[in-house]
Design a protein around this motif. Structure first.
Motif, short mmCIF file in Angstrom:
data_model
loop_
_atom_site.label_atom_id
_atom_site.label_comp_id
_atom_site.label_asym_id
_atom_site.label_seq_id
_atom_site.Cartn_x
_atom_site.Cartn_y
_atom_site.Cartn_z
N ALA A 111 0.83 -1.21 0.00
CA ALA A 111 0.00 0.00 0.00
C ALA A 111 0.86 1.25 0.00
N GLY A 112 1.95 1.24 0.79
CA GLY A 112 2.82 2.40 0.86
C GLY A 112 3.51 2.69 -0.46
N GLN A 113 4.00 1.66 -1.10
CA GLN A 113 4.74 1.87 -2.35
C GLN A 113 3.84 2.32 -3.49
N HIS A 114 2.56 1.98 -3.41
CA HIS A 114 1.66 2.33 -4.52
C HIS A 114 0.62 3.37 -4.14
N ALA A 115 0.73 3.90 -2.95
CA ALA A 115 -0.20 4.95 -2.51
C ALA A 115 -1.64 4.50 -2.59
N ILE A 116 -1.89 3.30 -2.12
CA ILE A 116 -3.27 2.81 -2.04
C ILE A 116 -3.53 2.38 -0.60
N ASN A 117 -4.73 1.92 -0.36
CA ASN A 117 -5.11 1.58 1.01
C ASN A 117 -4.75 0.13 1.36
N PRO A 118 -4.22 -0.08 2.57
CA PRO A 118 -3.87 -1.45 2.98
C PRO A 118 -5.05 -2.43 2.87
N MET A 119 -6.25 -1.93 3.12
CA MET A 119 -7.42 -2.82 3.05
C MET A 119 -7.66 -3.34 1.65
N THR A 120 -7.28 -2.54 0.66
CA THR A 120 -7.44 -2.98 -0.73
C THR A 120 -6.51 -4.16 -1.01
N VAL A 121 -5.31 -4.09 -0.48
CA VAL A 121 -4.37 -5.20 -0.64
C VAL A 121 -4.86 -6.41 0.15
N SER A 122 -5.37 -6.12 1.36
CA SER A 122 -5.86 -7.21 2.19
C SER A 122 -6.99 -7.97 1.50
N ARG A 123 -7.82 -7.20 0.80
CA ARG A 123 -8.93 -7.85 0.10
C ARG A 123 -8.40 -8.81 -0.96
N ALA A 124 -7.39 -8.39 -1.69
CA ALA A 124 -6.79 -9.25 -2.72
C ALA A 124 -6.20 -10.50 -2.07
N TYR A 125 -5.46 -10.31 -1.00
CA TYR A 125 -4.85 -11.44 -0.31
C TYR A 125 -5.91 -12.42 0.19
N SER A 126 -6.99 -11.88 0.75
CA SER A 126 -8.03 -12.75 1.29
C SER A 126 -8.70 -13.58 0.20
N LEU A 127 -8.90 -12.96 -0.97
CA LEU A 127 -9.48 -13.70 -2.08
C LEU A 127 -8.58 -14.86 -2.49
N LEU A 128 -7.29 -14.56 -2.58
CA LEU A 128 -6.36 -15.62 -2.97
C LEU A 128 -6.26 -16.70 -1.90
N GLU A 129 -6.43 -16.29 -0.65
CA GLU A 129 -6.42 -17.28 0.42
C GLU A 129 -7.62 -18.22 0.28
N SER A 130 -8.79 -17.63 -0.06
CA SER A 130 -9.99 -18.46 -0.19
C SER A 130 -9.89 -19.38 -1.40
N GLU A 131 -9.06 -19.01 -2.36
CA GLU A 131 -8.84 -19.88 -3.52
C GLU A 131 -7.84 -20.99 -3.18
N GLY A 132 -7.13 -20.80 -2.09
CA GLY A 132 -6.13 -21.79 -1.72
C GLY A 132 -4.75 -21.46 -2.24
N ALA A 133 -4.61 -20.30 -2.87
CA ALA A 133 -3.31 -19.93 -3.45
C ALA A 133 -2.36 -19.38 -2.39
N LEU A 134 -2.92 -18.71 -1.39
CA LEU A 134 -2.09 -18.17 -0.32
C LEU A 134 -2.51 -18.77 1.01
N GLU A 135 -1.66 -18.66 1.99
CA GLU A 135 -2.04 -19.04 3.34
C GLU A 135 -1.53 -18.00 4.32
#
Lengths: 129, 129
Positions: free
Chosen positions: A46-70
């Motif tokens: 979020a800091g490097q791209h000037a966006i909100n941490p929650m936006t990144v968290s949302r992406a991570y959570s989606l990938l977690e639900s797909e099983g791609a991340l843990e």
DNA sequence: CCATGTGTATCAATATATTGATACACATGG
DNA sequence: CCATGTGTATCAATATATTGATACACATGG
């Protein structure tokens, strides 16, 4: 992995969280990110791209639900080491049955014969394995 | 064409106007609707399905901009005369190829083998003919 | 002319999707 | 213990998409 490797365009029509999901999914599929690799923290990205941490968290959570991340508590997100199958095959089949019905309906409306459809789907299914 | 031939599900996630566009596009491509055929009026469709005439109008206008329909002043909408009667099979296959790709992607994410998917789709295709 | 049939422009209301601010729980390591 | 690092639950603000109500222009045919 370094947060700067992500290409994010806040003005693009594609939502930011989907840009992140798509890029990470492809990087994992291609092996650029190996199982166990730690991802940059949501605040780092979020800091490097000037966006909100929650936006990144949302992406991570989606990938977690797909099983791609843990999620590693206290450490962050990592590429999943294993793809565990929790549900039996018939349960997983149910998840795409509506999709199959919709496809059959459209094929009927187009008056397409079964054979080329099944052949094409067979190709696609094999390609991706 | 009779308005009752359209299958509309107001509660479905797919927007109503897109349901209409999709069905009409496929029926025209397959020749079930021939060039010159008059479509049911927006009020006719809206009345039979308890939806708003403007929603139908939006679908018609989209198809008109695609060149699939043409507006006959005072009469209504008709399948465009310039439209080729029946598109060849490969053209019609293109209309569902994205759906097939999406299905294959989901199957991969679910780690489902090809065989039960192709068998199930085969069943659905045969049932509806 | 005019009742009746077309589609639709316009704008409002709603629903949905996306993002963002804030505060919090939890794990780590000194 | 506690400063610092994780992710995220919760809710608000915004943006976008979808639908709907109303009034209108136009063509037809008696």
């Amino acid at each position: 992995m370094d947060a700067s490797l992500l290409l994010i365009q806040p003005a693009a029509p594609e939502p930011i969280y989907r840009q992140i999901v798509g890029q990470l999914r492809r990087m994992i599929a291609s092996g650029q990110l190996a199982p166990g690799d730690l991802l940059p923290s949501v605040r780092d990205v979020a800091g490097q791209h000037a966006i909100n941490p929650m936006t990144v968290s949302r992406a991570y959570s989606l990938l977690e639900s797909e099983g791609a991340l843990e999620r590693l508590r206290g450490k962050g997100m990592a590429v999943a080491a294993t793809h565990r199958r929790i549900q039996p095959e018939d349960k997983r089949m149910q998840l795409i049955d509506l999709h199959l019905r919709e496809l059959a309906r459209q094929a009927r409306e187009l008056e397409l014969p079964s054979e080329p459809i099944l052949r094409r789907l067979g190709e696609l299914l094999e390609d991706q394995e």
